[in-house]
Each structure stands twice: as structure tokens, then as C-alpha cells.
Design an enzyme around this catalytic site. Structure first.
Site, mmCIF file in Angstrom:
data_model
loop_
_atom_site.group_PDB
_atom_site.id
_atom_site.type_symbol
_atom_site.label_atom_id
_atom_site.label_comp_id
_atom_site.label_asym_id
_atom_site.label_seq_id
_atom_site.Cartn_x
_atom_site.Cartn_y
_atom_site.Cartn_z
ATOM 1 N N SER A 1 0.847 -1.188 0.000
ATOM 2 C CA SER A 1 0.000 0.000 0.000
ATOM 3 C C SER A 1 0.881 1.236 0.000
ATOM 4 O O SER A 1 2.006 1.210 0.522
ATOM 5 C CB SER A 1 -0.896 0.021 1.239
ATOM 6 O OG SER A 1 -1.531 1.280 1.394
ATOM 7 N N TYR B 1 -2.185 -0.430 10.017
ATOM 8 C CA TYR B 1 -2.142 -0.894 8.624
ATOM 9 C C TYR B 1 -0.887 -0.385 7.922
ATOM 10 O O TYR B 1 -0.183 -1.144 7.247
ATOM 11 C CB TYR B 1 -3.398 -0.401 7.913
ATOM 12 C CG TYR B 1 -3.488 -0.706 6.439
ATOM 13 C CD1 TYR B 1 -3.860 -1.966 5.990
ATOM 14 C CD2 TYR B 1 -3.270 0.295 5.485
ATOM 15 C CE1 TYR B 1 -3.984 -2.236 4.632
ATOM 16 C CE2 TYR B 1 -3.398 0.030 4.133
ATOM 17 C CZ TYR B 1 -3.753 -1.237 3.714
ATOM 18 O OH TYR B 1 -3.875 -1.500 2.378
#
Length: 261
Positions: free
Chosen positions: A140, A153
Site C-alpha cells: 500500500s 495498517y
């Protein structure tokens, strides 16, 4: 362009929906057989399995046993040529860092990092016996764009990017390539579904989920979310011998979200 994937065996984690499902569909379209791992079988995975192009292996990839079970299924079919580490989840943290509990951190780590560690560790010996393979890990932009709203995350994705680089260094001369992909916001349930990032942030901020989603990409050059199929196209290229001398690389697909060099 022929990616020379016909007859290849690919393991895909988190394969039942979103990016994982798009990659699975693209791999089967290219002639590969996919060993698809997820907790539950989606209708599309069931359809692909009935056609003979997918072998579904149920299991919670955050657990210690499921990753090795997935790779073992690929071994029974001949071995793993391609590994796509895609399993992961994100929970928006509108309350900030101090609201993220030890259990939250552990949950993010086990699925986001240890699933990839365990699946890769299980797959590499077979890849070495077969003379090589390709590992593609879905990360990501939050790996290098820290955001307190998804603090756990982002930390996990940064670790994944680091792991991928280390794998490329250790196994490159033995024929195994390892690359990662860093998407920005993608049109999946993770962002836009019930309980997804947009909805969670909207509930905390008093705006609508649509407004949250629009703001997420409003300042990007493309002004839109990335489609799962676009991530899948990049993953297939990196998994193919068309990318034979690309390893240890992280490729961003974010519509220009990241503006730093």
C-alpha cells in the site's frame, strides 16, 4: 502481449474478492491454474473452480496452519511458480493511535504480515527445486505515506515492503524474483463496502461515505480510484517472464497520489 503464463501454477492469498479476485481472474484468463486461499468461497471463485481453473483452499490465513496448507495444495498440482501475497485488511482508526489496542495491532500483524511470511516460507523451497519463481506482494502507499487514521495498517505494509526487498536480495541469484505493488485507494469493499474505510471515517466525521471517498482522491492527478483490474494487470506483468530482470522493486499504482520523488 503474451505473458507466457499458460500452464503456470499460482498461489493467491485473499483470493475471494477485491484485488485478490481480480488477480485470480486475470491469471486464469492467461492460462494459469490458481490455488486460491481465503476464509470463504465467493460465487466467482466457485464458478472458476467448476471450470477447472481454480483450486480453492479454505482457511484463515492469519492462523499458523492455513498458509502451509495452501502451498501444499499447489505442490500436489506440481508446485508453485507464482506466489501472490494479497491477504490483508484495514480498519480505519478515527480515534487515533491511543485507541488502537494490543489486540488490534496483533490482528493487523498476523493477517497483514505473518500470512505473507508463512506462505512465502512454505513456497520458497519448492520454487528453489523448480529452478525459480516469482513472488508479488500487494502492499500500500501507506507503507511510505504514514496516516494516523490507519496507523497499524501502514506499519504492517511498511514491514511487507522491507521483507520483499530482503527476499529479492537473498534469493535473486537462485531464480526467485520478489517485487511489491503499492496501490493507492482502490475500488474494493475494503474502501467502499459496508464497514469499509469510507463508511467508518464518515460515521466519525459526520460526512457521507461518498464525500470521504471523493476527498481521498480529489487532489490526485487522475482524480479517481484505481480499479482492481488495473492492479491485477501490474501483478501479472511482474509475475511473468516479461519482467525477468525486475526484482526488489516496489511499484506504485495510485493515480499520482504520492508526489514525492
Amino acid at each position: 502481449m503474451d505473458l507466457h503464463l499458460d500452464g503456470k501454477i499460482a498461489v493467491v492469498t485473499g483470493a475471494s474478492r477485491g484485488i485478490g479476485l481480480a488477480i485470480t481472474e486475470h491469471l486464469t484468463d492467461a492460462g494459469a491454474h490458481v490455488v486460491a486461499g481465503a476464509r470463504t468461497m465467493s460465487d466467482r471463485i466457485a464458478e472458476l473452480q467448476s471450470e477447472g481453473s481454480v483450486t480453492f483452499v479454505p482457511g484463515d490465513l492469519a492462523g499458523a496452519e492455513a498458509p502451509a496448507k495452501l502451498v501444499a495444495a499447489a505442490s500436489r498440482l506440481g508446485g508453485t511458480d507464482i506466489l501472490i501475497n494479497n491477504a490483508g485488511a484495514v480498519t480505519a482508526r478515527p480515534g487515533g493511535f491511543t485507541t488502537v489496542t494490543d489486540e488490534d495491532w496483533q490482528s493487523s500483524w498476523m493477517l497483514g504480515m505473518m500470512a505473507a511470511v508463512r506462505t512465502t516460507r512454505a513456497a520458497i523451497p519448492g520454487m528453489l527445486r523448480r529452478g525459480g519463481g516469482a513472488i508479488v506482494t500487494i502492499g500500500s502507499v501507506n507503507a511510505f505515506f504514514p496516516d494516523p487514521g490507519v496507523v497499524d495498517y501502514g506499519a504492517v505494509k511498511a514491514a511487507l515492503t522491507n521483507l520483499t526487498k530482503a527476499l529479492s536480495k537473498e534469493f535473486g541469484q537462485q531464480g526467485i524474483r520478489a517485487n511489491s505493488i503499492s496501490p493507492g485507494p482502490v475500488l474494493t469493499d475494503l474502501w467502499l463496502g459496508n464497514g469499509g474505510v469510507a463508511e467508518t471515517v464518515a460515521e466519525a466525521s459526520g460526512s457521507s461515505a461518498r464525500e470521504v471517498a471523493d476527498r481521498a482522491v480529489a487532489g490526485t492527478p487522475s482524480g479517481r480510484f484505481t480499479a482492481p483490474d488495473e492492479v491485477a494487470d501490474l501483478a501479472l506483468f511482474l509475475a511473468s517472464d516479461r519482467a525477468a530482470n525486475i526484482t526488489g522493486t516496489d511499484m506504485t499504482i495510485d493515480g499520482g497520489f504520492i508526489t514525492t520523488l
